[in-house]
Design a protein around this motif. Structure first.
Motif, PDB file in Angstrom:
ATOM      1  N   UNK A  20       0.823  -1.215   0.000  1.00 28.13           N
ATOM      2  CA  UNK A  20       0.000   0.000   0.000  1.00 28.13           C
ATOM      3  C   UNK A  20       0.853   1.259   0.000  1.00 28.13           C
ATOM      4  N   UNK A  21       2.090   1.147   0.473  1.00 24.24           N
ATOM      5  CA  UNK A  21       2.983   2.312   0.479  1.00 24.24           C
ATOM      6  C   UNK A  21       3.407   2.696  -0.937  1.00 24.24           C
ATOM      7  N   UNK A  22       3.104   1.832  -1.892  1.00 27.22           N
ATOM      8  CA  UNK A  22       3.470   2.082  -3.281  1.00 27.22           C
ATOM      9  C   UNK A  22       2.359   2.783  -4.069  1.00 27.22           C
ATOM     10  N   UNK A  23       1.291   3.181  -3.389  1.00 25.47           N
ATOM     11  CA  UNK A  23       0.218   3.925  -4.055  1.00 25.47           C
ATOM     12  C   UNK A  23       0.806   5.205  -4.649  1.00 25.47           C
ATOM     13  N   UNK A  24       0.381   5.606  -5.840  1.00 36.32           N
ATOM     14  CA  UNK A  24       0.947   6.820  -6.459  1.00 36.32           C
ATOM     15  C   UNK A  24       0.886   8.035  -5.529  1.00 36.32           C
ATOM     16  N   UNK A  25       1.975   8.791  -5.480  1.00 40.75           N
ATOM     17  CA  UNK A  25       2.055   9.960  -4.598  1.00 40.75           C
ATOM     18  C   UNK A  25       0.991  11.000  -4.928  1.00 40.75           C
ATOM     19  N   UNK A  26       0.543  11.003  -6.177  1.00 36.49           N
ATOM     20  CA  UNK A  26      -0.462  11.997  -6.581  1.00 36.49           C
ATOM     21  C   UNK A  26      -1.768  11.822  -5.818  1.00 36.49           C
ATOM     22  N   UNK A  27      -2.049  10.610  -5.349  1.00 35.40           N
ATOM     23  CA  UNK A  27      -3.277  10.373  -4.579  1.00 35.40           C
ATOM     24  C   UNK A  27      -3.249  11.211  -3.309  1.00 35.40           C
ATOM     25  N   UNK A  28      -2.116  11.188  -2.631  1.00 36.63           N
ATOM     26  CA  UNK A  28      -1.951  11.966  -1.393  1.00 36.63           C
ATOM     27  C   UNK A  28      -1.863  13.461  -1.696  1.00 36.63           C
ATOM     28  N   UNK A  29      -1.071  13.813  -2.683  1.00 38.75           N
ATOM     29  CA  UNK A  29      -0.829  15.224  -2.995  1.00 38.75           C
ATOM     30  C   UNK A  29      -2.104  15.932  -3.451  1.00 38.75           C
ATOM     31  N   UNK A  30      -2.921  15.241  -4.231  1.00 42.54           N
ATOM     32  CA  UNK A  30      -4.165  15.856  -4.712  1.00 42.54           C
ATOM     33  C   UNK A  30      -5.081  16.198  -3.552  1.00 42.54           C
ATOM     34  N   UNK A  31      -5.188  15.263  -2.601  1.00 41.06           N
ATOM     35  CA  UNK A  31      -6.044  15.512  -1.436  1.00 41.06           C
ATOM     36  C   UNK A  31      -5.508  16.673  -0.607  1.00 41.06           C
ATOM     37  N   UNK A  32      -4.232  16.622  -0.227  1.00 40.95           N
ATOM     38  CA  UNK A  32      -3.690  17.619   0.676  1.00 40.95           C
ATOM     39  C   UNK A  32      -3.652  19.011   0.046  1.00 40.95           C
ATOM     40  N   UNK A  33      -3.297  19.064  -1.224  1.00 41.07           N
ATOM     41  CA  UNK A  33      -3.296  20.366  -1.910  1.00 41.07           C
ATOM     42  C   UNK A  33      -4.701  20.936  -1.960  1.00 41.07           C
ATOM     43  N   UNK A  34      -5.669  20.090  -2.263  1.00 42.64           N
ATOM     44  CA  UNK A  34      -7.063  20.529  -2.340  1.00 42.64           C
ATOM     45  C   UNK A  34      -7.594  20.983  -0.994  1.00 42.64           C
ATOM     46  N   UNK A  35      -7.303  20.211   0.062  1.00 44.06           N
ATOM     47  CA  UNK A  35      -7.783  20.571   1.392  1.00 44.06           C
ATOM     48  C   UNK A  35      -7.195  21.909   1.844  1.00 44.06           C
ATOM     49  N   UNK A  36      -5.899  22.091   1.601  1.00 43.71           N
ATOM     50  CA  UNK A  36      -5.248  23.323   2.062  1.00 43.71           C
ATOM     51  C   UNK A  36      -5.658  24.531   1.223  1.00 43.71           C
ATOM     52  N   UNK A  37      -6.148  24.280   0.035  1.00 41.22           N
ATOM     53  CA  UNK A  37      -6.670  25.362  -0.792  1.00 41.22           C
ATOM     54  C   UNK A  37      -8.045  25.808  -0.295  1.00 41.22           C
ATOM     55  N   UNK A  38      -8.828  24.864   0.206  1.00 41.15           N
ATOM     56  CA  UNK A  38     -10.206  25.146   0.591  1.00 41.15           C
ATOM     57  C   UNK A  38     -10.386  25.481   2.078  1.00 41.15           C
ATOM     58  N   UNK A  39      -9.498  24.959   2.923  1.00 43.88           N
ATOM     59  CA  UNK A  39      -9.717  25.026   4.363  1.00 43.88           C
ATOM     60  C   UNK A  39      -8.578  25.714   5.106  1.00 43.88           C
ATOM     61  N   UNK A  40      -8.853  26.102   6.341  1.00 48.82           N
ATOM     62  CA  UNK A  40      -7.799  26.598   7.222  1.00 48.82           C
ATOM     63  C   UNK A  40      -6.986  25.396   7.705  1.00 48.82           C
ATOM     64  N   UNK A  41      -5.822  25.657   8.282  1.00 50.60           N
ATOM     65  CA  UNK A  41      -4.983  24.545   8.757  1.00 50.60           C
ATOM     66  C   UNK A  41      -5.664  23.776   9.885  1.00 50.60           C
ATOM     67  N   UNK A  42      -6.402  24.485  10.749  1.00 47.73           N
ATOM     68  CA  UNK A  42      -7.135  23.804  11.824  1.00 47.73           C
ATOM     69  C   UNK A  42      -8.200  22.876  11.247  1.00 47.73           C
ATOM     70  N   UNK A  43      -8.870  23.320  10.191  1.00 45.54           N
ATOM     71  CA  UNK A  43      -9.893  22.496   9.562  1.00 45.54           C
ATOM     72  C   UNK A  43      -9.277  21.281   8.865  1.00 45.54           C
ATOM     73  N   UNK A  44      -8.112  21.488   8.264  1.00 42.83           N
ATOM     74  CA  UNK A  44      -7.400  20.360   7.634  1.00 42.83           C
ATOM     75  C   UNK A  44      -7.054  19.328   8.697  1.00 42.83           C
ATOM     76  N   UNK A  45      -6.561  19.799   9.844  1.00 42.49           N
ATOM     77  CA  UNK A  45      -6.190  18.879  10.914  1.00 42.49           C
ATOM     78  C   UNK A  45      -7.409  18.109  11.421  1.00 42.49           C
TER      79      UNK A  45
END
Length: 229
Positions: A106-131
């Motif tokens: 499972x650690x071999x899942x494409x990095x874009x899966x993680x990056x897409x989520x985190x970039x999107x969350x940080x674009x839409x939400x405050x850091x507290x909301x992301x946490x």
């Protein structure tokens, strides 16, 4: 003869009706217990906890989370642990178990899966909301584990707490790309090992002795409690 034909027709009609009813019942949504594992169900609940007043933003965040959960689930389900050969863990000297092999694949899942989520969350939400969302993914393991260290280690310094919290947050973000709580706990174990090594090798405090003292005290306290009738 006519009665026999009518009776046979009635029996056939009943059988067909029963089959239709069963098919309709099978087509109904599954129980709440099963639906709780559904990515959309999770995403809706997690986003609702943010109390966002912007419905368009809430929809975008829900879509981000749903897509990520589906990607993680599908990768896990299509990449069986058997894809990782049995072998020796060079750290422990033991043979990798099923869970460890699944975590490796499972650690071999494409990095874009993680990056897409985190970039999107940080674009839409405050850091507290992301946490808050990351805590939902990992069922609040950061706070729970931090409280555990506070109970085990006497006289934690600000530096100690900062080190622990930094590593637990790193564990949390990495762990969101794993499918279930057993896999999540395995990721946290990596960082807990780092934390425990820190106490012995950097902070000059013996982790094993502190943990033993904590366990002994907990055992003694339990022994003093009156037995339940």
């Amino acid at each position: 003869m006519k009665k026999i034909i009518l009776l046979s027709f009635a029996v056939i009609t009943f059988a067909i009706s029963s089959q239709i009813a069963k098919a309709q019942d099978d087509a109904k949504p599954k129980t709440d217990a099963k639906s709780k594992s559904d990515p959309l169900f999770k995403a809706e609940g997690w986003v609702a906890s943010l109390n966002l007043t912007d419905t368009a933003k809430a929809t975008r965040v829900k879509q981000l989370i749903t897509a990520h959960l589906i990607a993680v689930r599908d990768w896990n389900n299509s990449h069986d642990y058997t894809l990782v050969p049995e072998g020796m863990n060079p750290i422990t000297g033991k043979t990798f178990n099923k869970l460890e092999r699944q975590v490796i694949i499972n650690s071999m899942i494409p990095k874009t899966v993680h990056e897409t989520l985190m970039t999107g969350l940080r674009k839409e939400l405050t850091e507290d909301q992301v946490e808050l969302i990351l805590d939902k993914y990992t069922i609040g393991k950061v706070a729970f584990t931090m409280n555990g260290y506070k109970s085990i280690v006497p006289n934690l310094t600000k530096e100690d707490e900062a080190f622990i919290l930094t590593n637990l947050k790193l564990a949390r973000e990495q762990a969101i790309d794993y499918k279930n709580i057993d896999q999540v706990s395995t990721i946290f174990k990596i960082y807990k090992t780092k934390i425990e090594d820190y106490f012995t090798n950097t902070a000059g405090r013996n982790w094993k002795q502190m943990y033993k003292a904590y366990a002994d005290a907990a055992k003694a306290k339990k022994a003093q409690q009156p037995a339940k009738e």
